[in-house]
Design a protein around this motif. Structure first.
Motif, mmCIF file in Angstrom:
data_model
loop_
_atom_site.group_PDB
_atom_site.id
_atom_site.type_symbol
_atom_site.label_atom_id
_atom_site.label_comp_id
_atom_site.label_asym_id
_atom_site.label_seq_id
_atom_site.Cartn_x
_atom_site.Cartn_y
_atom_site.Cartn_z
ATOM 1 N N SER A 3 12.494 -14.372 12.019
ATOM 2 C CA SER A 3 11.579 -15.398 12.509
ATOM 3 C C SER A 3 11.589 -15.404 14.023
ATOM 4 N N SER A 4 10.516 -15.853 14.585
ATOM 5 C CA SER A 4 10.458 -15.957 16.046
ATOM 6 C C SER A 4 9.399 -16.976 16.409
ATOM 7 N N SER A 5 9.565 -17.555 17.587
ATOM 8 C CA SER A 5 8.469 -18.346 18.132
ATOM 9 C C SER A 5 8.115 -17.732 19.468
ATOM 10 N N PHE A 6 6.849 -17.576 19.723
ATOM 11 C CA PHE A 6 6.421 -16.995 20.989
ATOM 12 C C PHE A 6 5.541 -17.990 21.715
ATOM 13 N N ILE A 7 5.802 -18.132 23.003
ATOM 14 C CA ILE A 7 5.098 -19.132 23.794
ATOM 15 C C ILE A 7 4.444 -18.451 24.977
ATOM 16 N N ASP A 17 0.944 -22.808 27.274
ATOM 17 C CA ASP A 17 1.030 -23.868 26.270
ATOM 18 C C ASP A 17 0.764 -23.348 24.861
ATOM 19 N N THR A 18 0.224 -22.163 24.761
ATOM 20 C CA THR A 18 -0.035 -21.584 23.436
ATOM 21 C C THR A 18 1.289 -21.223 22.789
ATOM 22 N N SER A 19 1.496 -21.696 21.583
ATOM 23 C CA SER A 19 2.733 -21.308 20.916
ATOM 24 C C SER A 19 2.489 -21.032 19.435
ATOM 25 N N VAL A 20 3.208 -20.044 18.963
ATOM 26 C CA VAL A 20 3.040 -19.555 17.600
ATOM 27 C C VAL A 20 4.415 -19.347 16.983
ATOM 28 N N LEU A 21 4.530 -19.676 15.707
ATOM 29 C CA LEU A 21 5.775 -19.456 14.987
ATOM 30 C C LEU A 21 5.522 -18.376 13.942
ATOM 31 N N ALA A 22 6.392 -17.380 13.897
ATOM 32 C CA ALA A 22 6.206 -16.284 12.953
ATOM 33 C C ALA A 22 7.435 -16.152 12.073
ATOM 34 N N ALA A 23 7.199 -15.841 10.797
ATOM 35 C CA ALA A 23 8.309 -15.615 9.879
ATOM 36 C C ALA A 23 8.004 -14.387 9.034
ATOM 37 N N VAL A 24 9.018 -13.599 8.768
ATOM 38 C CA VAL A 24 8.847 -12.376 7.980
ATOM 39 C C VAL A 24 9.768 -12.437 6.767
ATOM 40 N N TYR A 25 9.199 -12.146 5.586
ATOM 41 C CA TYR A 25 10.014 -11.979 4.386
ATOM 42 C C TYR A 25 9.881 -10.525 3.936
ATOM 43 N N GLY A 26 10.967 -9.884 3.682
ATOM 44 C CA GLY A 26 10.844 -8.543 3.139
ATOM 45 C C GLY A 26 11.877 -7.579 3.685
ATOM 46 N N PRO A 27 11.977 -6.393 3.142
ATOM 47 C CA PRO A 27 11.248 -5.887 1.991
ATOM 48 C C PRO A 27 11.726 -6.582 0.719
#
Lengths: 225, 483
Positions: A33-37, A40-50
């Motif tokens: 997982s990561s959050s990128f900023i 002021d724009t911010s996004v949270l990303a999560a990865v499941y896998g393999p």
């Protein structure tokens, strides 16, 4: 501590990237997982896998990558679907998915705040999340958004108001090995010359972002190395 | 100090379960005949429990030490008790043993909440709540709609919970699961049916225009007790939210932007907060704020929504467990304490945010990012050095081969018929090659001639021939006129 560097180079380009930040490994459930900023724009990303894949989605020689973009309010629309596709195609180009055949990779991107350059922020967050999940990749990638203002000036990493006032908006995904364009998404009208200019600018800006990637990974593993 | 610790243990035992009564009595005994040695052991014990939480090797060592001390120090009965304790600990590393030790997996006591962190986003009505590792985001938005016919002068509250696949791989996108329905219903009962928000103040024109307040709650990480985190996030977001001001002049309703007129906060009468209790072994054990692993093994769940004034807004029991009246009353007492703590926390977070906004400092998610963690890094605004950019771009543009010329005007076989493809020169590289091959296969073997021939083709007026097998592509001309 915060300084604003507004430098207009002699060519008339306003080439600055807003302050950007990243945090990895901030959620406990996903594999990465990561959050990128960016400003002021911010996004949270999560990865499941393999992980296990549904039979209907199984591909016999590589992993199935699924990208989901979650908006803040309401259900995802056509715009999100097209952004999902842009991100997915970029990720497929850089991930070595043939190393995990018949498995699923899921990338979930959650918008936390939109203040322009959202697609490039998605791409950056996705790359950081993949790195955190430890998935094999042939190269890293980053996203750079350029806006061409009505007077022809090129603004990198525009805010929402700058995006609204711009004549054209171009987002490129650049890879880390050869600085080549992996994906481009454009809106508005621009000349061939301007397109080439924007690609060149994005390639230069991408170096800064890759430098940031490198620093953050260095920092992260500073205690284990 | 030691005595206090034992007393506390004793108290917890009695309050918590009748089974541990014996343990409590022994504690008291120890209290009476206590020495300095016990004090140190207890300190080590407490330290170990605090640091390591659940079961670990160091804990085993600690218990061994315990055992030794008690054998040397105390009577046979105490010794036996500890032997039993030790046996249970070694054999059965389950959650229940942790309860026997009055300790949960993450080192909490039975009535402890995990750490709550409330942060607000950049825009109004955006709130993030961290409850331990559980993370939830709430966003409030508003819209002008026509009211329901039964309530023409009341605004509408709409709650939308989103079990995003980000929170847990078990959550599927766009599927409304039983859990989702349960959470959504509970949130509605907690916030809408308790009438904590003044819906009448949301009316703009009676029977025509009212504000619809929409609360979107996204689960970002599921580590148990989603309901409490959701209710905290929703009520905090609602108290943080500000709707645009409206002006009415005759029949015209004007919505002012934030620059024109200051937006207005919602009027909130009270803050209902949900507190969850989980029951184990038919109600023998009770835990506040269960984590995900505890939720998996629990027998029953009791959710109590309460406000600061100790008014219960809703109670829901699920899992099919029979609860005694005393248990429910005890739970409501615990809830009242927890709710007042959480309400204070929300008020403090709101105040901090208000202060930060007033002073013009930066606020929002970007500011709440921890700086000291090694997993996080922040860069200041950077400039990208540019040299010879225009030249580089024009070089590329000039260096590119000009694409093959297209036919200048589209071919019109008959008025009113548009056509794509057929009859035009093909500019696609691949097709070109095929074309060439075909030509080569024919009578002309030399490439130069091919080029010539193609040039001729382009100039010469060829009759338009449509070759098509499929019926769909057939061109039907209604009024054939020669062009």
């Amino acid at each position: 501590l915060r300084t604003t560097m507004e430098v207009c180079s002699s060519d008339g380009f306003n080439v600055t990237l807003r302050e950007f930040g990243c945090e990895q490994c901030l959620l406990s459930r996903p594999d990465g997982s990561s959050s990128f900023i960016q400003g002021d724009t911010s996004v949270l990303a999560a990865v499941y896998g393999p992980a296990e894949v549904k039979v209907s989605k199984e591909i016999y020689d590589r992993a199935t990558l699924e990208v989901v973009i979650q908006t803040k309010v309401g259900l995802p629309s056509v715009k999100e679907r097209s952004q999902e596709q842009c991100v997915r195609e970029t990720c497929e180009a850089s991930l070595l998915s043939s190393l995990h055949p018949r498995s699923s990779l899921t990338l979930i991107l959650q918008v936390l705040h939109n203040d322009g350059s959202l697609l490039s922020c998605f791409l950056n967050a996705a790359c950081m999340a993949f790195m955190d999940a430890g998935l094999p990749m042939s190269c890293l990638f980053c996203g750079v958004t350029c806006a061409i203002a009505s007077d022809g000036q090129v603004i990198t990493d525009p805010t929402a108001t700058q995006e609204k006032e711009s004549r054209a908006l171009l987002t490129f995904a650049i890879d880390s090995t050869e600085q080549k364009v992996l994906m481009s998404s454009t809106k508005g009208s621009f000349s061939v010359h301007e397109l080439q200019e924007c690609i060149a600018i994005s390639q230069m800006a991408s170096e800064k972002i890759f430098q940031f990637y490198r620093e953050s990974v260095q920092r992260r593993y500073s205690k284990t190395l | 100090m030691c005595q206090w610790w034992w007393m506390l243990n004793f108290y917890v035992c009695i309050v918590d379960s009748p089974f541990l009564w014996v343990y409590g009595v022994i504690c008291i005994q120890l209290c009476v005949c206590d020495g300095l040695l016990h004090f140190y052991v207890c300190m080590v014990d407490a330290l170990c429990l605090c640091v390591y939480g659940g079961c670990s090797i160091s804990m085993c060592v600690c218990w061994m030490l315990h055992l030794y001390v008690f054998i040397v120090d105390c009577s046979i009965s105490v010794c036996l008790w500890w032997m039993l304790y030790f046996y249970l600990f070694m054999v059965d590393h389950s959650i229940y043993v942790c309860f026997l030790c009055l300790q949960r997996l993450d080192g909490r006591q039975t009535y402890d909440y995990r750490k709550i962190k409330i942060t607000f986003g950049t825009d109004y009505g955006c709130c993030f709540v961290d409850l331990g590792k559980t993370r939830v985001m709430a966003q409030v938005s508003c819209e002008l709609v026509t009211p329901k016919e039964s309530r023409p002068n009341e605004g509408i509250m709409f709650f939308n919970l989103e079990l995003s696949p980000m929170a847990s791989p078990a959550f599927e996108l766009g599927r409304s699961s039983e859990l989702l329905v349960k959470l959504n219903r509970q949130l509605e009962r907690c916030l809408r049916n308790s009438r904590c928000i003044d819906t009448e103040s949301l009316c703009v024109v009676s029977g025509e225009k009212v504000w619809q307040i929409r609360v979107d709650v996204h689960m970002l990480n599921h580590d148990g007790n989603l309901m409490d985190a959701t209710s905290i996030a929703a009520i905090a977001a609602l108290s943080h939210f500000k709707r645009p001001d409206v002006g009415i002049q005759g029949d015209v309703v004007t919505v002012y932007s934030a620059q024109e007129r200051d937006p207005i906060a919602l009027s909130i009468y009270h803050m209902p907060i949900c507190v969850s209790f989980s029951f184990f072994q038919q109600g023998t054990y009770l835990l506040v704020d269960p984590c995900e692993r505890e939720e998996r093994v629990m027998d029953g769940l009791l959710m109590i929504a309460m406000n600061k004034h100790r008014e219960i807004c809703s109670i829901q029991s699920s899992g099919g467990i029979m609860l005694l009246k005393e248990q429910v009353l005890r739970c409501s007492k615990i809830a009242s304490v927890k709710v007042s703590e959480i309400t204070d926390l929300i008020a403090k977070a709101l105040e901090n945010d208000k202060k930060a906004r007033k002073e013009g400092r930066k606020c929002g998610f970007a500011e709440s990012m921890p700086q000291e963690r090694i997993t996080a890094l922040k860069n200041l605004e950077t400039t990208v050095e540019m040299t010879d950019l225009t030249k580089q771009a024009s070089d590329i543009v000039e260096g590119v081969e000009t694409p093959a010329e297209m036919a200048l005007s589209p071919v019109v076989p008959a008025p009113g018929v548009g056509q794509v493809g057929a009859g035009l020169q093909n500019a696609w590289g691949l097709e070109d090659e095929e074309d060439e091959e075909e030509e080569v296969d024919g009578d002309e073997p030399e490439v130069t001639i091919v080029a010539e021939k193609r040039g001729n083709k382009k100039k010469g007026e060829r009759p338009v021939v449509i070759i098509s097998d499929s019926e769909e592509e057939e061109v039907v001309i209604l009024n054939p006129e020669s062009s």
